[in-house]
Scaffold this motif. Structure first.
Motif, PDB file in Angstrom:
ATOM      1  N   ASP A  41       0.782  -1.231   0.042  1.00 16.38           N
ATOM      2  CA  ASP A  41      -0.086  -0.078   0.084  1.00 16.38           C
ATOM      3  C   ASP A  41       0.730   1.149   0.158  1.00 16.38           C
ATOM      4  O   ASP A  41       2.145   1.353   0.615  1.00 16.38           O
ATOM      5  N   GLY A  42       0.562   2.256  -0.600  1.00 16.38           N
ATOM      6  CA  GLY A  42       1.152   3.625  -0.588  1.00 16.38           C
ATOM      7  C   GLY A  42       2.244   3.862  -1.505  1.00 16.38           C
ATOM      8  O   GLY A  42       2.919   4.589  -1.351  1.00 16.38           O
ATOM      9  N   TYR A  43       2.585   2.959  -2.409  1.00 17.77           N
ATOM     10  CA  TYR A  43       3.542   2.995  -3.160  1.00 17.77           C
ATOM     11  C   TYR A  43       3.033   4.040  -4.370  1.00 17.77           C
ATOM     12  O   TYR A  43       2.140   4.011  -4.862  1.00 17.77           O
ATOM     13  N   GLU A  44       3.954   4.831  -4.755  1.00 15.24           N
ATOM     14  CA  GLU A  44       3.556   5.961  -5.466  1.00 15.24           C
ATOM     15  C   GLU A  44       3.015   5.769  -6.839  1.00 15.24           C
ATOM     16  O   GLU A  44       2.128   6.598  -7.286  1.00 15.24           O
ATOM     17  N   PHE A  45       3.379   4.677  -7.597  1.00 15.45           N
ATOM     18  CA  PHE A  45       3.055   4.197  -8.722  1.00 15.45           C
ATOM     19  C   PHE A  45       2.022   3.007  -8.660  1.00 15.45           C
ATOM     20  O   PHE A  45       1.779   2.303  -9.739  1.00 15.45           O
ATOM     21  N   GLY A  46       1.384   2.690  -7.658  1.00 22.30           N
ATOM     22  CA  GLY A  46       0.761   1.642  -7.319  1.00 22.30           C
ATOM     23  C   GLY A  46       1.521   0.401  -6.932  1.00 22.30           C
ATOM     24  O   GLY A  46       2.775   0.638  -6.410  1.00 22.30           O
ATOM     25  N   PRO A  47       1.012  -0.668  -6.878  1.00 21.74           N
ATOM     26  CA  PRO A  47       1.958  -1.827  -6.364  1.00 21.74           C
ATOM     27  C   PRO A  47       3.171  -1.983  -6.912  1.00 21.74           C
ATOM     28  O   PRO A  47       3.304  -1.954  -8.375  1.00 21.74           O
ATOM     29  N   ARG A  48       4.443  -2.205  -6.561  1.00 18.46           N
ATOM     30  CA  ARG A  48       5.591  -2.759  -6.933  1.00 18.46           C
ATOM     31  C   ARG A  48       5.379  -3.848  -7.871  1.00 18.46           C
ATOM     32  O   ARG A  48       4.799  -4.868  -7.362  1.00 18.46           O
ATOM     33  N   ILE A  49       6.262  -3.907  -8.932  1.00 18.95           N
ATOM     34  CA  ILE A  49       6.366  -5.227  -9.745  1.00 18.95           C
ATOM     35  C   ILE A  49       7.361  -5.658  -9.559  1.00 18.95           C
ATOM     36  O   ILE A  49       8.858  -5.048  -9.859  1.00 18.95           O
ATOM     37  N   LEU A  50       7.581  -6.928  -8.767  1.00 19.70           N
ATOM     38  CA  LEU A  50       8.869  -7.586  -8.552  1.00 19.70           C
ATOM     39  C   LEU A  50       8.941  -8.898  -9.166  1.00 19.70           C
ATOM     40  O   LEU A  50       7.901  -9.597  -9.516  1.00 19.70           O
ATOM     41  N   VAL A  51      10.135  -9.164  -9.944  1.00 22.52           N
ATOM     42  CA  VAL A  51      10.487 -10.509 -10.179  1.00 22.52           C
ATOM     43  C   VAL A  51      11.669 -11.199  -9.811  1.00 22.52           C
ATOM     44  O   VAL A  51      12.683 -10.588  -9.208  1.00 22.52           O
ATOM     45  N   VAL A  52      11.807 -12.549  -9.843  1.00 22.42           N
ATOM     46  CA  VAL A  52      12.983 -12.940  -9.221  1.00 22.42           C
ATOM     47  C   VAL A  52      13.968 -13.498 -10.514  1.00 22.42           C
ATOM     48  O   VAL A  52      13.332 -14.243 -11.383  1.00 22.42           O
ATOM     49  N   VAL A  57      15.879 -10.706  -6.227  1.00 19.94           N
ATOM     50  CA  VAL A  57      14.672  -9.910  -6.438  1.00 19.94           C
ATOM     51  C   VAL A  57      14.835  -8.488  -6.823  1.00 19.94           C
ATOM     52  O   VAL A  57      15.571  -7.753  -6.394  1.00 19.94           O
ATOM     53  N   PHE A  58      14.465  -8.255  -8.101  1.00 17.32           N
ATOM     54  CA  PHE A  58      14.397  -7.253  -8.827  1.00 17.32           C
ATOM     55  C   PHE A  58      13.125  -6.260  -8.881  1.00 17.32           C
ATOM     56  O   PHE A  58      11.917  -6.858  -9.171  1.00 17.32           O
ATOM     57  N   ASP A  59      13.349  -5.058  -8.856  1.00 19.83           N
ATOM     58  CA  ASP A  59      12.059  -4.154  -8.809  1.00 19.83           C
ATOM     59  C   ASP A  59      12.010  -3.550 -10.328  1.00 19.83           C
ATOM     60  O   ASP A  59      12.593  -2.974 -10.672  1.00 19.83           O
ATOM     61  N   VAL A  60      10.964  -4.036 -10.988  1.00 23.78           N
ATOM     62  CA  VAL A  60      10.853  -3.812 -12.437  1.00 23.78           C
ATOM     63  C   VAL A  60       9.697  -2.701 -12.584  1.00 23.78           C
ATOM     64  O   VAL A  60       9.199  -2.655 -13.709  1.00 23.78           O
ATOM     65  N   THR A  61       9.323  -2.221 -11.681  1.00 23.50           N
ATOM     66  CA  THR A  61       8.214  -1.392 -11.681  1.00 23.50           C
ATOM     67  C   THR A  61       8.233  -0.184 -12.718  1.00 23.50           C
ATOM     68  O   THR A  61       7.335   0.220 -13.513  1.00 23.50           O
ATOM     69  N   ARG A  62       9.375   0.294 -12.906  1.00 24.68           N
ATOM     70  CA  ARG A  62       9.529   1.705 -13.841  1.00 24.68           C
ATOM     71  C   ARG A  62       9.368   0.778 -15.399  1.00 24.68           C
ATOM     72  O   ARG A  62       9.397   1.785 -16.432  1.00 24.68           O
ATOM     73  N   SER A  63       9.289  -0.259 -15.447  1.00 21.17           N
ATOM     74  CA  SER A  63       8.940  -0.879 -16.929  1.00 21.17           C
ATOM     75  C   SER A  63       7.578  -1.520 -16.976  1.00 21.17           C
ATOM     76  O   SER A  63       7.150  -2.509 -17.679  1.00 21.17           O
TER      77      SER A  63
END
Length: 133
Positions: A41-52, A57-63
């Protein structure tokens, strides 16, 4: 669908020099795939998008155009994508395979290229039990 079948793949985010240069794997939080699936909750752009990938664990939210609901890699979020990327697959079934057992030498080389690219473009925020030291 395989990655080679993709008609129009949006560009990846530009390199972020030294994004993971001071990375100390041992200090990263140990995470499970189940934990990755819990929206924050509360992440600026919605839920973070994470992959392994290879146990990191990589945060790929910006893509989001790639990993979001309409993206080519929409089956990847919250999954271990090691096997799928090595195979060049975007199929959800290939995200269910954990590890590299059965991969050919060429697929392992392909995986290494993906891993280097991810480390240069996306922030590493954790590790899983499958991380190969």
């Amino acid at each position: 669908m395989s990655l080679s079948d993709a008609q129009s793949i949006p560009p990846l985010p530009s390199l972020k020099p030294n994004i993971n240069s001071n990375l100390n794997i041992e200090t990263l939080p140990l995470m499970t795939l189940a934990e990755l699936a819990i929206p924050e909750d509360g992440y600026e752009f919605g839920p973070r998008i994470l992959v392994v990938l290879k146990g990191l664990v990589f945060d790929v939210t910006r893509s989001q155009e790639l990993f979001g609901p309409a993206g080519l890699f929409k089956a990847y979020p919250t999954k271990d994508i090691t096997y799928a990327l090595a195979k060049g697959s975007t199929l959800e079934a290939d995200t269910q395979v954990i590890g590299t057992l059965g991969l050919t030498r060429r697929e392992k080389e392909n995986l290494e290229r993906w891993f280097i690219m991810f480390k240069n473009r996306f922030e590493v925020i954790g590790r899983t039990e499958q991380f190969n030291r």
